[in-house]
Design a protein around this motif. Structure first.
Motif, PDB file in Angstrom:
ATOM      1  N   CYS A  15      63.826 -17.533 -88.652  1.00 41.98           N
ATOM      2  CA  CYS A  15      62.449 -17.141 -88.346  1.00 41.98           C
ATOM      3  C   CYS A  15      62.472 -15.748 -87.731  1.00 41.98           C
ATOM      4  N   VAL A  42      54.883 -19.716 -88.423  1.00 44.89           N
ATOM      5  CA  VAL A  42      54.888 -18.694 -89.470  1.00 44.89           C
ATOM      6  C   VAL A  42      55.443 -19.303 -90.763  1.00 44.89           C
ATOM      7  N   ASN A  92      60.402 -14.552 -85.738  1.00 44.45           N
ATOM      8  CA  ASN A  92      59.807 -14.537 -84.389  1.00 44.45           C
ATOM      9  C   ASN A  92      60.524 -15.405 -83.366  1.00 44.45           C
ATOM     10  N   CYS A  93      61.412 -16.275 -83.867  1.00 46.90           N
ATOM     11  CA  CYS A  93      61.978 -17.278 -82.960  1.00 46.90           C
ATOM     12  C   CYS A  93      63.493 -17.341 -83.125  1.00 46.90           C
ATOM     13  N   CYS A  97      58.307 -22.107 -90.040  1.00 48.62           N
ATOM     14  CA  CYS A  97      58.910 -22.255 -88.719  1.00 48.62           C
ATOM     15  C   CYS A  97      58.148 -23.345 -87.975  1.00 48.62           C
ATOM     16  N   CYS A 154      56.737 -21.542 -84.291  1.00 54.28           N
ATOM     17  CA  CYS A 154      55.618 -20.599 -84.187  1.00 54.28           C
ATOM     18  C   CYS A 154      54.656 -20.758 -85.358  1.00 54.28           C
TER      19      CYS A 154
END
Ligand code: ADP
Ligand code: ZN
Ligand code: ZN
Length: 707
Positions: free
Chosen positions: A416, A439, A418-419, A434, A437
Motif C-alpha cells: 500500500c 485505497v 499509504n500504509c 488496502c 486505509c
C-alpha cells in the motif's frame, strides 16, 4: 437561546451551578463548568448553555462537596454566564448514573462532560424543550397503544425447558448473589451449548418479577437480533428494546427514552448500552465477557465489561459475566474470590464437544505447483460430510483472495502506498485493496516494477479458499460469509438463513461466523491456517486465538444427536504447541493456568496494570518527539517512582493512511498509583501537544487490549 431560563434568573434565588458540557479533549478541561442558574435546578437535568460562542447542551452536575471547593479557583459569580432553558420535561439522570460517568471519565482520563454528553443519543442533545415535550407525548401514545395490544393479546405461557441439575445449581448460585445486600459479580463459565443463555433468561425473569429492569450486553450488533428473538419469545408482552449503533437516530432516542423512563423492562445492547439510563436496574448480564469488542477503540477507550462490573458495585446489583473462555482478568478475579465462579460443564442433551484433530502440515506432501493448503485428509473428511448430507464450516480469518500479489522476477509486492501493509488482492472485482486505509486500484496486467506479466497471488484469503473448495469438491454448495459478502444491509441475515435452511454444504468465513450462531447441521469445523497468532507481538494474541477456536469449534455438533461424530480440524505447523494441546482436550482451565503463570513471571495483566499512549503525526519525528518529551515529563513526576516507563516505539502497523504512529507503555503494580500518575501526566501531555507541530492526534488507552 430560549429566554425563559434567563427570566427565571431574574428571581433572587439564582446561584452557582456546575454543568457538564462537551468540552473538547484538547481543551484540557476535565470537570464540569460553573454557570449561574436557579437554585432548584436538579442535578441530572439537561440545560442549554453557552460554551465559548456556541449554544450547547449541558447536564447539571452535582455541587462540589464544601471541603473540595478551592475559593481561589472559582470565577466570581458576576462573571458566570447564566444557564438557558432547562429540559425539565425529562426526568433527571440519576445520581447512580452520574457516579458511573464520573468514574468512567476519571478512570479513562476523559472530561466528564465530553463522556456524559457523548453517551446520550445525539437526537436528544439537539432538541429544545418544546420538541422534547412533543416527542415524549408521542411516545406516551405509542406506549399506551402497545400496552393495550399487550393486554388484549392472550398472555402466552412460555414453554420453558426444565433446567438440568447443573443449570439449577447455577441459577441458585446467581439467586443467592441477587439476594445479597452487596452482591459480587458472578462468572458463569460454561461451554457453548451448555445452557448459559437459558440461565440469563431465568435470572432476568426473577429480576422482572421483582419489578426491576435488566440490561443485557452482547459484543456485536449482529448478535443482538438473535438474542432479542430469544428474549422476545420468552418474555411475550414485556417491553424489550435494543440499543446499538445500527439503529436510526430516532429509534435510538425512542429506545433510550423507554429505558430512561423505566418503561423498557429489558434493554439489550452493545458496549454503549452500559451507559443506558435505567432507574430500576436490577441485573446486568455481559454475554461473551471476554470479547475484545467490549473495549471502545476511540474517544474514551472504556471497557463496557469493566464498567458493567463497576455499575453493579455502585448500584449493589448482581452482574453475570458469561463465557466459555473467560478473559484472564475475570478468571483471576474468580480464582481470588472477588467474583463468584459458577460452572456449566456439560452440553445440553449430553452432546460431546467436537473431537479435535490436529493435522500436522509438515506431513503435507510438497509437490511443485501445488498451491492448495487443504490437506488430503481434510478434503476426505469434508467429502464424507457431503455424502451424509451434513454441513461443514471452514474458518479463515482473512478476507480477500490473497493477502498480497508478488513478482518472483524482481520481488515486487503489492504494498500500500499509504500504509505499512500490503494491498490485498480481490479477484472478484480484480482490485488491490488496502484493508487499513481503503485505497483501491485495478490489478496491474504486469509487474509495475519490471514488466513481468506473471505476477502471482501469495497466500490465501476466504475468496481463494472458497474457489479451492469448489474445485476440489465438485457438486458441493460452497458459500462464503465475510465483510465483503455482507456489505449490503440484510445480506448477512439472508446468507445465514440459507445456511440454516440447509442450502449450503460448506460455509467459508472469517470470525464473523464464529460467534453465537446456532447452526444445527454443522458437524465439521476446520481452521485452515490459525498459526499466525502464536507468534504475534501482542501478548494477548494466544488468549484470543484460543477463545476464537473454542468458539468456532462450538459451532459443530450443536445438535446433540450428531455431536458424537462432530470434529474440529486444525491444520497447523505446530501441532505440539501447548495452545493446541489444551484445545485438543477442550481444557480452558489448563490453558488459562499456563498463561497466568507466564503472565506472573512477565509481570503482565492481570498481575500488572497498563496504560498506553499513542501518538499520530504527519512525520515520524512529530509522533516520536512528542512521546520522547512525554517520557521525559513522566520521569520528572514524583508519582512515576516505581512505575515502569517504556521508551516510545513505532506501532506494529507503523503507518496507516500516511500517518506515522508511535506508542509508549506504562506499567504499574498498583492501579491507584497508575491512576494518580496519569491524572498529573495528562496535564503535561495537553501542554506538550500544543507545542508539538505536525502531531495530529494523541490518546491514552487505560487497560489497552491490543498492544
Ligand atoms: P449457551 O448459551 O451456553 O450456548 P444455550 O442456552 O443457547 O447455551 O443452550 C443451548 C441449547 O439448549 C439451546 O437451543 C437451548 O434452547 C437449549 N436448552 C438450554 N437449556 C435447556 C434445558 N434445560 N432443557 C432443554 N433444552 C435446553
Ligand atoms: Zn517484477
Ligand atoms: Zn493503506
Amino acid at each position: 437561546m430560549n429566554t425563559l431560563g434567563n427570566q427565571a434568573l431574574g428571581a433572587a434565588s439564582s446561584c452557582r451551578v456546575r454543568v457538564a458540557v462537551e468540552a473538547p479533549q484538547h481543551s484540557g478541561l476535565t470537570g464540569p463548568l460553573d454557570y449561574l442558574g436557579p437554585q432548584d435546578l436538579t442535578p441530572g437535568t439537561l440545560v442549554q448553555v453557552t460554551l465559548g460562542s456556541r449554544d450547547v447542551m449541558g447536564l447539571v452536575w452535582d455541587p462540589l462537596p464544601p471541603g473540595q471547593v478551592d475559593e481561589d479557583d472559582l470565577l466570581p459569580e458576576s462573571e458566570l454566564r447564566p444557564v438557558g432553558e432547562a429540559l425539565d420535561a425529562l426526568p433527571p439522570l440519576s445520581s447512580a448514573w452520574r457516579r458511573l460517568l464520573d468514574f468512567a471519565a476519571s478512570y479513562y482520563q476523559r472530561s466528564v462532560g465530553e463522556l456524559a454528553l457523548s453517551v446520550l443519543p445525539k437526537t436528544l442533545r439537539e432538541l429544545d424543550g418544546a420538541q422534547l415535550q412533543a416527542r415524549l407525548k408521542k411516545l406516551d401514545k405509542a406506549d399506551a397503544a402497545a400496552a393495550k395490544a399487550a393486554a388484549d393479546a392472550p398472555l402466552a405461557e412460555p414453554a420453558r425447558p426444565a433446567l438440568t441439575a447443573q443449570q439449577q445449581r447455577a441459577l441458585d448460585a446467581l439467586s443467592a448473589e441477587a439476594a445479597s445486600a452487596s452482591p459480587i459479580p458472578s462468572l458463569l463459565w460454561g461451554l457453548t451449548g451448555s445452557g448459559k443463555t437459558e440461565i440469563y433468561l431465568r435470572a432476568a425473569e426473577a429480576a422482572l418479577e421483582r419489578g426491576q429492569q435488566v440490561l443485557v450486553l452482547v459484543p456485536e450488533i449482529n448478535l443482538t437480533p438473535q438474542l432479542e428473538a430469544r428474549f422476545a419469545e420468552r418474555f411475550v408482552g414485556r417491553s424489550i428494546v435494543s440499543l446499538h449503533s445500527g439503529l436510526t437516530p430516532v429509534r435510538r432516542l425512542q429506545n433510550w427514552l423507554a429505558a430512561h423512563l423505566g418503561r423498557a423492562q429489558l434493554v439489550l445492547g452493545t458496549r454503549l448500552a452500559v451507559f443506558a439510563s435505567m432507574p430500576r436496574l436490577g441485573l446486568i448480564v455481559v454475554d461473551e465477557e471476554h470479547d475484545p469488542s467490549y473495549k471502545q477503540q476511540d474517544g474514551a477507550r472504556y471497557s463496557a465489561r469493566d464498567l458493567a462490573v463497576y455499575r453493579g458495585h455502585l448500584e449493589k446489583i448482581p452482574v453475570v459475566l458469561g463465557s466459555a473462555t473467560p478473559s484472564l482478568e475475570s478468571w483471576q478475579h474468580a480464582l481470588g474470590g472477588r467474583y463468584r465462579r459458577v460452572d456449566l460443564t456439560e452440553r445440553i442433551g449430553g452432546g460431546a464437544l467436537p473431537q479435535v484433530r490436529l493435522f500436522d502440515m509438515n506431513r503435507l506432501e510438497r509437490k511443485k505447483g501445488v498451491t492448495t493448503a487443504l490437506s488430503v485428509p481434510l478434503l476426505d473428511a469434508l467429502r464424507k460430510r457431503l455424502e451424509r448430507g451434513e454441513q461443514s464450516l471452514v474458518f479463515l480469518n482473512r478476507r480477500g483472495y490473497a493477502p498480497v500479489l508478488h513478482c518472483d522476477q524482481c520481488n515486487w509486492k503489492s504494498d500500500c502506498p499509504n500504509c505499512s501493509a500490503h494491498q490485498v488482492f480481490h479477484k472478484e472485482d480484480r482490485t488491490l485493496r488496502c484493508h487499513h486505509c481503503g485505497v483501491s486500484q485495478r490489478v496491474p496486467r504486469a509487474c509495475p516494477s519490471c514488466g513481468n506479466p506473471d505476477i502471482a497471488p501469495l497466500g490465501r484469503g476466504t475468496e481463494r479458499l472458497e474457489e479451492q473448495l469448489a474445485a476440489a469438491l465438485p457438486g458441493a454448495r460452497v458459500a462464503r460469509i465475510d465483510a465483503d459478502t455482507t456489505k449490503l444491509k440484510g445480506s448477512l441475515e439472508e446468507q445465514l438463513a440459507a445456511v440454516h435452511e440447509g442450502e449450503v454444504d460448506i460455509l467459508v468465513g472469517t470470525q464473523m461466523i464464529a460467534k453465537g450462531h446456532d447452526f444445527r447441521r454443522i458437524t465439521l469445523v476446520a481452521a485452515v491456517n490459525p498459526d499466525d497468532a502464536l507468534f504475534s507481538s501482542d501478548f494477548r494474541a494466544p488468549e484470543r486465538l484460543f477463545s476464537l477456536l473454542m468458539q468456532v469449534g462450538g459451532r459443530a455438533g450443536r445438535d446433540a444427536a450428531q455431536a458424537s461424530t462432530s470434529e474440529m480440524w486444525i491444520q497447523t505447523w505446530y501441532p505440539d504447541h501447548p495452545l493446541y494441546q489444551s484445545l485438543g482436550q477442550h481444557d480452558y482451565e489448563a490453558f488459562a493456568g499456563a498463561l497466568l503463570r507466564e503472565r506472573t513471571t512477565a509481570n503482565l495483566p492481570p498481575f500488572a496494570h497498563l496504560a498506553l499512549v499513542r501518538a499520530e503525526g504527519r512525520t515520524v519525528e512529530a509522533a516520536r518527539d512528542f512521546l520522547v518529551a512525554a517520557e521525559r515529563a513522566a520521569r520528572a513526576l514524583p508519582l512515576s517512582l516505581g512505575l515502569v516507563i517504556y521508551p516510545p516505539v513505532p506501532m506494529s502497523m507503523a503507518r496507516v493512511a500516511n500517518v506515522e504512529r508511535f506508542q509508549m507503555l506504562i506499567e504499574a503494580g498498583n492501579r491507584t498509583q497508575l491512576q494518580r500518575f496519569l491524572r498529573e501526566w495528562m496535564q503535561d501531555l495537553h501542554a506538550l501537544k500544543r507545542r508539538q507541530k505536525g502531531l495530529t492526534r494523541w490518546a491514552v488507552d487505560v487497560d489497552p487490549l491490543a498492544i
